[in-house]
Design a protein around this motif. Sequence first.
Motif, short mmCIF file in Angstrom:
data_model
loop_
_atom_site.label_atom_id
_atom_site.label_comp_id
_atom_site.label_asym_id
_atom_site.label_seq_id
_atom_site.Cartn_x
_atom_site.Cartn_y
_atom_site.Cartn_z
N ALA A 22 -14.54 -8.99 7.01
CA ALA A 22 -15.09 -8.00 7.08
C ALA A 22 -14.53 -6.30 7.44
O ALA A 22 -14.79 -5.63 7.60
N SER A 23 -12.75 -6.87 8.28
CA SER A 23 -12.51 -5.58 8.95
C SER A 23 -11.53 -4.99 8.24
O SER A 23 -11.17 -4.11 8.65
N ALA A 24 -11.10 -5.61 7.40
CA ALA A 24 -10.25 -4.53 6.89
C ALA A 24 -10.97 -3.66 5.52
O ALA A 24 -11.98 -3.34 5.05
N ALA A 25 -9.55 -2.38 5.80
CA ALA A 25 -10.06 -0.99 5.05
C ALA A 25 -9.57 -1.41 4.33
O ALA A 25 -8.84 -0.89 3.97
N GLU A 26 -10.08 0.88 3.34
CA GLU A 26 -9.74 0.62 2.03
C GLU A 26 -9.14 2.12 2.17
O GLU A 26 -10.11 2.86 2.79
N TYR A 27 -7.74 2.73 1.96
CA TYR A 27 -7.18 4.01 1.93
C TYR A 27 -6.71 3.97 0.38
O TYR A 27 -5.84 3.09 -0.12
N GLN A 28 -6.36 5.30 0.46
CA GLN A 28 -6.12 6.12 -0.57
C GLN A 28 -4.40 6.73 -0.70
O GLN A 28 -5.14 7.82 0.28
N ILE A 29 -4.48 6.58 -1.25
CA ILE A 29 -2.97 7.87 -1.42
C ILE A 29 -2.52 7.71 -2.72
O ILE A 29 -2.42 7.62 -3.43
N VAL A 30 -2.70 9.22 -3.09
CA VAL A 30 -2.80 10.41 -4.10
C VAL A 30 -1.40 10.94 -4.00
O VAL A 30 -0.85 10.89 -2.92
N VAL A 31 -0.53 11.22 -5.15
CA VAL A 31 0.22 11.36 -5.93
C VAL A 31 0.34 12.38 -6.90
O VAL A 31 -0.95 12.82 -7.55
N ASP A 47 -5.79 -4.80 5.63
CA ASP A 47 -5.94 -3.44 4.67
C ASP A 47 -5.63 -3.20 3.09
O ASP A 47 -4.77 -3.80 2.21
N VAL A 48 -6.40 -2.40 2.25
CA VAL A 48 -5.64 -2.39 1.06
C VAL A 48 -5.40 -0.75 1.00
O VAL A 48 -6.22 -0.29 1.22
N ILE A 49 -4.15 -0.52 0.43
CA ILE A 49 -3.64 0.79 -0.06
C ILE A 49 -4.66 0.84 -1.68
O ILE A 49 -4.21 0.17 -2.70
N ILE A 50 -5.11 2.25 -2.12
CA ILE A 50 -5.44 3.00 -3.61
C ILE A 50 -4.17 3.52 -3.66
O ILE A 50 -4.74 4.77 -2.71
N TRP A 51 -3.13 3.52 -4.52
CA TRP A 51 -2.17 4.88 -5.13
C TRP A 51 -2.72 5.00 -6.15
O TRP A 51 -2.96 4.22 -7.61
N SER A 52 -3.16 6.30 -5.63
CA SER A 52 -3.77 6.91 -6.95
C SER A 52 -2.54 7.86 -7.75
O SER A 52 -1.90 9.16 -6.93
N ASN A 53 -2.11 7.83 -9.29
CA ASN A 53 -0.83 9.15 -9.49
C ASN A 53 -1.73 10.12 -10.60
O ASN A 53 -2.22 9.98 -11.22
N ASP A 54 -1.80 11.15 -9.64
CA ASP A 54 -2.76 12.53 -10.75
C ASP A 54 -1.49 12.80 -11.19
O ASP A 54 -2.04 14.27 -11.71
N ASP A 55 -0.38 13.10 -11.24
CA ASP A 55 0.55 13.41 -12.09
C ASP A 55 0.44 13.11 -13.12
O ASP A 55 -0.15 12.26 -13.85
N ILE A 56 0.82 14.50 -14.23
CA ILE A 56 1.01 14.06 -15.51
C ILE A 56 2.86 13.01 -15.21
O ILE A 56 2.90 12.75 -16.87
N PHE A 57 3.41 12.67 -14.80
CA PHE A 57 4.78 11.77 -14.64
C PHE A 57 4.04 10.65 -14.78
O PHE A 57 3.72 10.11 -13.30
N ARG A 58 4.90 9.52 -14.93
CA ARG A 58 5.43 8.38 -13.96
C ARG A 58 5.63 7.72 -12.85
O ARG A 58 7.11 8.61 -12.54
N HIS A 59 4.75 7.23 -12.06
CA HIS A 59 5.75 7.52 -10.78
C HIS A 59 5.73 5.92 -10.03
O HIS A 59 5.17 5.41 -10.59
N THR A 60 6.45 5.54 -9.23
CA THR A 60 6.19 4.26 -8.27
C THR A 60 6.51 4.08 -6.93
O THR A 60 6.97 5.49 -6.54
N ALA A 61 5.27 3.42 -6.43
CA ALA A 61 5.43 3.04 -4.83
C ALA A 61 6.55 1.82 -4.19
O ALA A 61 5.43 0.61 -4.25
N THR A 62 7.44 2.51 -4.30
CA THR A 62 8.79 0.91 -3.82
C THR A 62 8.99 1.14 -2.21
O THR A 62 9.70 2.58 -1.70
N ALA A 63 9.17 -0.34 -1.64
CA ALA A 63 9.18 0.09 -1.11
C ALA A 63 10.75 -0.54 -0.34
O ALA A 63 11.57 -1.30 -1.63
N ARG A 64 11.68 0.43 0.29
CA ARG A 64 12.72 0.36 0.76
C ARG A 64 13.48 -1.02 1.17
O ARG A 64 14.37 -1.44 0.66
N ASP A 65 12.14 -2.00 1.67
CA ASP A 65 12.78 -3.18 2.42
C ASP A 65 12.10 -4.34 1.11
O ASP A 65 12.62 -5.36 0.74
N ALA A 66 11.92 -4.34 -0.46
CA ALA A 66 11.88 -4.82 -1.90
C ALA A 66 10.44 -5.71 -0.97
O ALA A 66 10.58 -6.08 -1.87
#
Length: 106
Positions: A22-31, A47-66
Amino acid sequence: MKAIRAPVIAAGLLLMAIGSAASAAEYQIVVANMKFGSPPDQLHVGDVIIWSNDDIFRHTATARDASFDIDLPAKSEARMTIERVGAVEFYCRFHPTMTGKLNVQP
């Protein structure tokens, strides 16, 4: 007496699990404009991150530690649940100068 303990312990563990969920939160990171928006200052496991791509290009959110690799086609969203504590740097595989960092607390 022992027969009563097991259900009481199980009920206590269930309540702890529900309280944690119940204490988990949602956050948005916009590209947008070829940049990641600022991540929240403090994130927590669960917690949950909602990644939103508002660009016209394809992107990734890739962790450097995989630890994660989120594919974000143009004008799309993806959800990710935080699974571990620590600082994680991320970037876009298609645009490596796009970078960011998540700071995850317990």
